[in-house]
Design a protein around this motif. Structure first.
Motif, PDB file in Angstrom:
ATOM      1  N   PHE A 172      39.798  74.376 -23.834  1.00  0.00           N
ATOM      2  CA  PHE A 172      40.808  75.156 -24.540  1.00  0.00           C
ATOM      3  C   PHE A 172      41.107  76.461 -23.803  1.00  0.00           C
ATOM      4  N   VAL A 173      40.079  77.156 -23.365  1.00  0.00           N
ATOM      5  CA  VAL A 173      40.280  78.425 -22.664  1.00  0.00           C
ATOM      6  C   VAL A 173      40.989  78.193 -21.332  1.00  0.00           C
ATOM      7  N   LEU A 174      40.658  77.124 -20.634  1.00  0.00           N
ATOM      8  CA  LEU A 174      41.365  76.818 -19.389  1.00  0.00           C
ATOM      9  C   LEU A 174      42.845  76.528 -19.655  1.00  0.00           C
ATOM     10  N   ARG A 175      43.124  75.852 -20.756  1.00  0.00           N
ATOM     11  CA  ARG A 175      44.521  75.597 -21.128  1.00  0.00           C
ATOM     12  C   ARG A 175      45.236  76.904 -21.434  1.00  0.00           C
ATOM     13  N   LEU A 176      44.570  77.800 -22.176  1.00  0.00           N
ATOM     14  CA  LEU A 176      45.177  79.101 -22.464  1.00  0.00           C
ATOM     15  C   LEU A 176      45.399  79.907 -21.196  1.00  0.00           C
ATOM     16  N   ALA A 177      44.436  79.847 -20.270  1.00  0.00           N
ATOM     17  CA  ALA A 177      44.576  80.577 -19.009  1.00  0.00           C
ATOM     18  C   ALA A 177      45.850  80.136 -18.298  1.00  0.00           C
ATOM     19  N   HIS A 178      46.112  78.842 -18.311  1.00  0.00           N
ATOM     20  CA  HIS A 178      47.325  78.310 -17.682  1.00  0.00           C
ATOM     21  C   HIS A 178      48.571  78.724 -18.464  1.00  0.00           C
ATOM     22  N   ASP A 179      48.571  78.460 -19.762  1.00  0.00           N
ATOM     23  CA  ASP A 179      49.754  78.702 -20.589  1.00  0.00           C
ATOM     24  C   ASP A 179      50.107  80.180 -20.705  1.00  0.00           C
ATOM     25  N   LEU A 180      49.095  81.056 -20.733  1.00  0.00           N
ATOM     26  CA  LEU A 180      49.328  82.486 -20.946  1.00  0.00           C
ATOM     27  C   LEU A 180      49.172  83.305 -19.672  1.00  0.00           C
ATOM     28  N   ASP A 181      48.932  82.646 -18.555  1.00  0.00           N
ATOM     29  CA  ASP A 181      48.744  83.284 -17.251  1.00  0.00           C
ATOM     30  C   ASP A 181      47.644  84.354 -17.308  1.00  0.00           C
ATOM     31  N   LEU A 182      46.493  83.965 -17.842  1.00  0.00           N
ATOM     32  CA  LEU A 182      45.358  84.885 -17.937  1.00  0.00           C
ATOM     33  C   LEU A 182      44.657  84.988 -16.586  1.00  0.00           C
ATOM     34  N   THR A 183      44.045  86.136 -16.340  1.00  0.00           N
ATOM     35  CA  THR A 183      43.294  86.347 -15.106  1.00  0.00           C
ATOM     36  C   THR A 183      41.959  87.000 -15.432  1.00  0.00           C
ATOM     37  N   GLY A 184      41.090  87.057 -14.436  1.00  0.00           N
ATOM     38  CA  GLY A 184      39.781  87.686 -14.597  1.00  0.00           C
ATOM     39  C   GLY A 184      38.709  86.666 -14.900  1.00  0.00           C
ATOM     40  N   LEU A 185      37.506  87.171 -15.076  1.00  0.00           N
ATOM     41  CA  LEU A 185      36.370  86.321 -15.426  1.00  0.00           C
ATOM     42  C   LEU A 185      36.121  86.403 -16.921  1.00  0.00           C
ATOM     43  N   TRP A 186      35.692  85.289 -17.488  1.00  0.00           N
ATOM     44  CA  TRP A 186      35.351  85.235 -18.904  1.00  0.00           C
ATOM     45  C   TRP A 186      34.185  84.279 -19.058  1.00  0.00           C
ATOM     46  N   GLY A 187      33.353  84.530 -20.032  1.00  0.00           N
ATOM     47  CA  GLY A 187      32.237  83.631 -20.267  1.00  0.00           C
ATOM     48  C   GLY A 187      31.705  83.739 -21.676  1.00  0.00           C
ATOM     49  N   PHE A 188      30.808  82.815 -21.983  1.00  0.00           N
ATOM     50  CA  PHE A 188      30.166  82.826 -23.296  1.00  0.00           C
ATOM     51  C   PHE A 188      28.811  82.135 -23.209  1.00  0.00           C
ATOM     52  N   THR A 189      27.993  82.421 -24.193  1.00  0.00           N
ATOM     53  CA  THR A 189      26.688  81.788 -24.306  1.00  0.00           C
ATOM     54  C   THR A 189      26.661  80.935 -25.573  1.00  0.00           C
ATOM     55  N   TYR A 190      25.746  79.991 -25.608  1.00  0.00           N
ATOM     56  CA  TYR A 190      25.576  79.167 -26.799  1.00  0.00           C
ATOM     57  C   TYR A 190      24.092  78.935 -27.035  1.00  0.00           C
ATOM     58  N   ALA A 191      23.768  78.611 -28.270  1.00  0.00           N
ATOM     59  CA  ALA A 191      22.385  78.321 -28.648  1.00  0.00           C
ATOM     60  C   ALA A 191      22.309  76.911 -29.224  1.00  0.00           C
ATOM     61  N   VAL A 192      21.248  76.214 -28.869  1.00  0.00           N
ATOM     62  CA  VAL A 192      20.962  74.900 -29.426  1.00  0.00           C
ATOM     63  C   VAL A 192      19.743  75.075 -30.325  1.00  0.00           C
ATOM     64  N   THR A 193      19.906  74.750 -31.598  1.00  0.00           N
ATOM     65  CA  THR A 193      18.831  74.939 -32.568  1.00  0.00           C
ATOM     66  C   THR A 193      18.672  73.695 -33.425  1.00  0.00           C
ATOM     67  N   CYS A 194      17.651  73.737 -34.255  1.00  0.00           N
ATOM     68  CA  CYS A 194      17.339  72.593 -35.109  1.00  0.00           C
ATOM     69  C   CYS A 194      16.806  73.110 -36.441  1.00  0.00           C
ATOM     70  N   SER A 195      17.082  72.396 -37.512  1.00  0.00           N
ATOM     71  CA  SER A 195      16.637  72.821 -38.835  1.00  0.00           C
ATOM     72  C   SER A 195      15.141  72.607 -39.050  1.00  0.00           C
ATOM     73  N   ARG A 196      14.526  71.799 -38.221  1.00  0.00           N
ATOM     74  CA  ARG A 196      13.082  71.551 -38.287  1.00  0.00           C
ATOM     75  C   ARG A 196      12.502  71.671 -36.881  1.00  0.00           C
ATOM     76  N   ALA A 250      24.995  79.036 -20.837  1.00  0.00           N
ATOM     77  CA  ALA A 250      26.119  79.943 -20.640  1.00  0.00           C
ATOM     78  C   ALA A 250      27.102  79.322 -19.661  1.00  0.00           C
ATOM     79  N   HIS A 251      28.354  79.724 -19.793  1.00  0.00           N
ATOM     80  CA  HIS A 251      29.422  79.276 -18.903  1.00  0.00           C
ATOM     81  C   HIS A 251      30.235  80.482 -18.459  1.00  0.00           C
ATOM     82  N   VAL A 252      30.699  80.461 -17.210  1.00  0.00           N
ATOM     83  CA  VAL A 252      31.598  81.488 -16.688  1.00  0.00           C
ATOM     84  C   VAL A 252      32.841  80.782 -16.157  1.00  0.00           C
ATOM     85  N   ILE A 253      34.003  81.325 -16.520  1.00  0.00           N
ATOM     86  CA  ILE A 253      35.290  80.757 -16.132  1.00  0.00           C
ATOM     87  C   ILE A 253      36.085  81.804 -15.370  1.00  0.00           C
ATOM     88  N   ASP A 254      36.679  81.393 -14.262  1.00  0.00           N
ATOM     89  CA  ASP A 254      37.644  82.229 -13.544  1.00  0.00           C
ATOM     90  C   ASP A 254      39.007  81.857 -14.113  1.00  0.00           C
TER      91      ASP A 254
END
Length: 139
Positions: free
Chosen positions: A74-98, A108-112
């Motif tokens: 989705f972010v790569l699509r937005l980068a194309h459609d909105l002509d975004l520039t720069g670096l962007w990233g996010f982290t995620y957590a994998v957890t369990c109820s037990r 984590a992921h980093v996108i140009d």
């Protein structure tokens, strides 16, 4: 029975309130397409426009069954459609109820945005396995 979760919460600044509105429309279209294909209401993440003074930030998040790959696409699509520039990233957590072996981790992921490509990713589970095998424990 255990429930497994992938959680994340991050902001993406798309520059203007108009771009934020376009991004939200694209998100709604994605959700509608996903629902048409799967009859599931979730497309891998939730998105809202933050009500900060600029009005240009998107809050991308998932409290339970998030899909980091869906966010990247989705972010790569937005980068194309909105002509975004720069670096962007996010982290995620994998957890369990037990407590389960190998049920916890994250990454984590980093996108140009300007190059429209992912330039780096890491997974705590992959890193740990490599480090325990003597492969680059400080990478």
């Amino acid at each position: 029975m255990a429930d497994y979760f992938t959680r994340f919460s991050c902001l993406l600044d798309v520059g203007t309130p108009q771009n934020a509105a376009r991004a939200y429309e694209a998100y709604l279209a994605l959700c509608n397409d996903f629902y048409a294909e799967t009859e599931t209401l979730c497309c891998g993440f939730d998105l809202t426009i933050e009500s900060n003074p600029s009005g240009s930030q998107l809050w991308i998040r998932s409290e339970d069954h998030g899909d980091p790959e869906a966010v990247i696409c989705f972010v790569l699509r937005l980068a194309h459609d909105l002509d975004l520039t720069g670096l962007w990233g996010f982290t995620y957590a994998v957890t369990c109820s037990r407590l389960r072996i190998d049920a916890f981790g994250g990454g984590a992921h980093v996108i140009d945005l300007g190059a429209r490509k992912s330039i780096g990713a890491t997974s705590t589970q992959d890193w740990l396995a490599a480090a325990l095998n003597g492969e680059h424990p400080h990478a």
